[in-house]
Scaffold this active site. Structure first.
Site, mmCIF file in Angstrom:
data_model
loop_
_atom_site.group_PDB
_atom_site.id
_atom_site.type_symbol
_atom_site.label_atom_id
_atom_site.label_comp_id
_atom_site.label_asym_id
_atom_site.label_seq_id
_atom_site.Cartn_x
_atom_site.Cartn_y
_atom_site.Cartn_z
ATOM 1 N N LYS A 6 0.463 -14.003 14.874
ATOM 2 C CA LYS A 6 -1.006 -13.976 14.774
ATOM 3 C C LYS A 6 -1.536 -15.034 13.807
ATOM 4 C CE LYS A 6 -2.618 -10.419 12.646
ATOM 5 N NZ LYS A 6 -3.493 -10.026 11.548
ATOM 6 N N THR A 7 -0.933 -15.100 12.622
ATOM 7 C CA THR A 7 -1.396 -16.055 11.611
ATOM 8 C C THR A 7 -1.108 -17.481 12.041
ATOM 9 O OG1 THR A 7 -1.047 -14.439 9.850
ATOM 10 C CG2 THR A 7 -1.188 -16.750 9.205
ATOM 11 N N ASP A 11 -7.712 -11.882 9.314
ATOM 12 C CA ASP A 11 -7.269 -10.490 9.309
ATOM 13 C C ASP A 11 -8.304 -9.455 9.736
ATOM 14 O OD1 ASP A 11 -5.175 -8.599 8.775
ATOM 15 O OD2 ASP A 11 -6.203 -8.049 6.935
ATOM 16 N N HIS A 69 -9.013 -5.460 13.654
ATOM 17 C CA HIS A 69 -7.894 -5.958 12.850
ATOM 18 C C HIS A 69 -7.290 -7.133 13.621
ATOM 19 C CE1 HIS A 69 -3.703 -5.382 10.933
ATOM 20 N NE2 HIS A 69 -4.497 -5.980 10.083
ATOM 21 N N ARG A 91 0.843 -1.196 0.000
ATOM 22 C CA ARG A 91 0.000 0.000 0.000
ATOM 23 C C ARG A 91 0.879 1.247 0.000
ATOM 24 N NH1 ARG A 91 -2.347 1.412 4.017
ATOM 25 N NH2 ARG A 91 -1.146 0.198 5.533
ATOM 26 N N ARG A 141 2.994 -11.632 -1.774
ATOM 27 C CA ARG A 141 1.707 -11.988 -1.166
ATOM 28 C C ARG A 141 0.994 -13.074 -1.958
ATOM 29 N NH1 ARG A 141 -0.387 -9.439 3.726
ATOM 30 N NH2 ARG A 141 0.990 -7.671 4.111
ATOM 31 N N LYS A 170 -7.882 -2.943 1.835
ATOM 32 C CA LYS A 170 -7.745 -2.105 3.018
ATOM 33 C C LYS A 170 -8.547 -0.811 2.906
ATOM 34 C CE LYS A 170 -5.237 -4.739 5.591
ATOM 35 N NZ LYS A 170 -5.880 -5.405 6.756
#
Length: 631
Positions: free
Chosen positions: A341-342, A356, A319, A154, A421, A300
């Site tokens: 987290k993942t 997410d 989030h 981004r 990604r 996003k």
């Protein structure tokens, strides 16, 4: 739980015969073996006579000329395959194509062909026909891959929200260097530019779907794009309509027109940052993307809007990742990049709700998305099996390096970007939670990677302490992650996602506190970072230790532990926990010199306090006193 299909015994001999083939041939071998032993031999013989796995090259853009033989036919059980269940596409042609497709009210009337909500097989064909990228020989199935040009992530400095004087948006948005204002007349000029470009095209792609699985909280979203792969991206990432009837009289709550091939030559006059412009006008229910091909701008962008809309209705956007156990118990995982987290939410004993973006309304927790968007840096089947196996046909790779004539993905080659990604539909994960909606969370886990070696592996938080840590959103960067970093650097990101919070962070904290207290959810802080000293001296918490702490939270056994209050941070730390070395629960005892620990603890506590000063006296509750107390 479902398990990946393994070849039957009669195919084993054929498979073993060719185990010495290079990794670039493994996907071919798997496909051929599935056809049967004899067919596999013939197919492999043909493969040996070819140097390119059926690929042709035009202007250095490889396209699978032979891929249709593997993927064009529907399997016998197509009715049970989510890939084929999504089949509501329509193609409108003629001078009134845009009118019939519903985009004429946007001012888009020029294209004579509109492709709307294409199926996955159709998207795969369009991407190849348009030469929008390459087909990668991923191990679990040919996967389309695209290069997004100079923007491989981004561009936050090019993201703007239109500030309409006197509007609700102007009054409520937290205007800052994240939520930067753009003038209405600037948006009107850029919108006209985007529409004019779309009107110069013969074809256009349209996706209508939803953000949010909860019927009472979701928003209808529409994307108008130049490229098939952008429609593929949003088809993966947003919730796909189940039937064609849902699209009859579909009135979107927000529309994004993505004309990424165009730029804003007048950006200086418009008082923008560069020729790239990502501008959203919540009052007009429209947004535009200029100059950036990166798919995440659309994902996003809508997430930022959900962070604006839902709190106005008393609903909490988050989030975080989420999963649910066999008994319906729900857990939320908040954490910045590198905290686990993942990995921790992908639990083989639990079902994944999403990885997410989620919402929490009166009915419970729900996924905003219909897919996942994961980093591929250093990805392997051993370290991240769920993500690795999800990279197959209908997934979409972005900015991943390809090796050899067969375009084999090399996730360790980050010469293009460290932000490679993959987006994939959530049904590529075996143990995903099909409803995408679950009850109110039993447990909320804040993940921090503390590189100072101060925080314990797990701590219990009161609801007020939870708000303090939610607003702090702490983790740490370590040497090697960015140039010039010689020692740990704290990274505080409000609500564990400051870049996407459209309102003031305390708005979200107040909502979270209300829901915690109403539904009796428990909150914990889990440190997946260092112990025994800071980064460079101490050791990283083992994944076994972190997973054991999380398991104790999820199965409730941590509630049987004896706790003591940390004298500085105030949270409750277990005295002992089965499966966790007892000394780890007393971080001070793991340091060679306890006095050094005391100094480091005071240093980290001061960082928390200094960061939190901006929240003093702001919001309905001042949570300052629930943070570290430095004596």
């Amino acid at each position: 739980f479902h398990h990946r299909h393994e070849p039957s015994q009669k195919h084993t001999k054929t498979t073993q015969t060719f185990t010495m083939l290079a990794s670039s041939s493994r996907v071919f071998l798997r496909t051929a073996t599935a056809m049967g032993g004899r067919t596999a031999v013939k197919a492999l013989a043909a493969r040996a006579a070819s140097s390119s796995f059926g690929a042709v090259t035009t202007n250095k853009t490889p396209v699978y000329s032979a891929s249709k033989r593997f993927f064009s036919a529907s399997p016998s059980n197509a009715s049970d395959d989510p890939r084929y269940q999504y089949s509501i596409s329509k193609t409108f042609t003629g001078t009134d194509a845009c009118l019939k497709a519903g985009i004429a009210p946007l001012g888009i009337t020029g294209p004579s062909t509109v492709y709307k909500n294409l199926s996955y097989p159709e998207l795969f064909e369009h991407e190849q026909k348009n030469k929008e990228g390459v087909v990668a020989a991923a191990e679990y199935g040919p996967t389309f891959e695209v290069d997004t040009g100079k923007y491989t992530g981004r561009s936050p400095k090019d993201r703007f929200i239109v500030k309409n004087p006197g509007s609700e948006t102007a009054a409520n948005v937290d205007w800052n260097d994240i939520n930067m204002p753009a003038e209405p007349k600037v948006f009107d000029e850029l919108y006209a530019k985007s529409v004019a470009h779309m009107n110069s095209r013969e074809t256009v792609y349209v996706f209508d779907g939803y953000c949010g699985a909860s019927p009472g909280s979701r928003r209808k979203v529409r994307f108008v794009t130049e490229y098939a792969w952008h429609q593929h991206f949003v088809t993966n990432m947003f919730i796909r309509p189940a039937t064609a009837e849902e699209l009859v009289d579909f009135e979107p709550d927000f529309t994004i027109i993505n004309t990424c091939s165009q730029i804003d030559e007048d950006w200086e006059r418009h008082n923008l940052h560069s020729e790239t412009a990502v501008v959203f006008n919540p009052d007009a229910k429209k947004g535009i993307v200029l100059g950036s091909y990166y798919g995440g701008e659309m994902k996003k962008g809508i997430f930022g809007l959900m962070n604006y809309w839902l709190p106005m209705e008393g609903k909490l956007p988050m989030h975080c990742s989420a999963n649910v156990g066999e008994k319906g118990d729900v857990a939320l995982f908040f954490g910045l990049s590198g905290t686990g987290k993942t990995t921790l939410s992908a639990d083989p004993h639990r079902y994944l709700i999403g990885d997410d973006e989620h919402g929490w309304d009166d009915d419970g927790v729900f996924n905003f998305e219909g897919g996942c968007y994961a980093k591929t840096i250093n990805l392997s089947e051993k370290t991240e099996p769920d993500i690795y196996r999800a990279i197959k046909t209908d997934a979409l790779l972005e900015n991943v390096s390809m090796e050899g004539p067969d375009n084999v993905p090399d996730y360790f080659n980050i010469s293009k970007t460290e932000n490679g990604r993959v987006s994939y539909p959530i049904f590529h994960i075996d143990n995903y939670w099909k409803p995408q909606i679950a009850g109110h969370p039993n447990n909320i886990i804040f993940l921090s990677c503390d590189a100072f070696g101060v925080l314990p592996p797990v701590a219990k938080l009161s609801s007020e302490q939870a708000m303090y840590h939610f607003l702090s959103g702490y983790t740490a960067k370590v040497a090697g992650t960015e140039r010039g970093i010689k020692e740990p650097v704290p990274n505080f990101s409000a609500c564990f996602g400051a870049a996407f919070m459209t309102l003031h962070p305390t708005r979200y904290a107040d909502l979270l506190r209300e829901k915690l207290e109403k539904h009796g959810s428990s909150a914990y802080l889990v440190n997946s970072g260092w112990t025994g000293g800071p980064y460079g001296t101490g050791e990283r918490m083992s994944i076994h230790t972190t997973r054991t702490c999380v398991d104790a939270i999820l199965d409730g056994s941590i509630k049987d532990a004896e706790f003591h209050a940390d004298p500085v941070f105030g949270f409750e730390v277990p005295v002992s926990l089965p499966g966790v070395e007892q000394k780890l629960l007393d971080p001070r005892s793991t340091w060679a010199n306890p006095a050094d620990y005391d100094e480091a603890e005071k240093k980290l506590a001061s960082m928390y306090v200094n960061n939190f000063k901006k929240y003093e006296g702001v919001g309905s509750v001042d949570y300052t006193k629930f943070g570290p107390q430095i004596k």
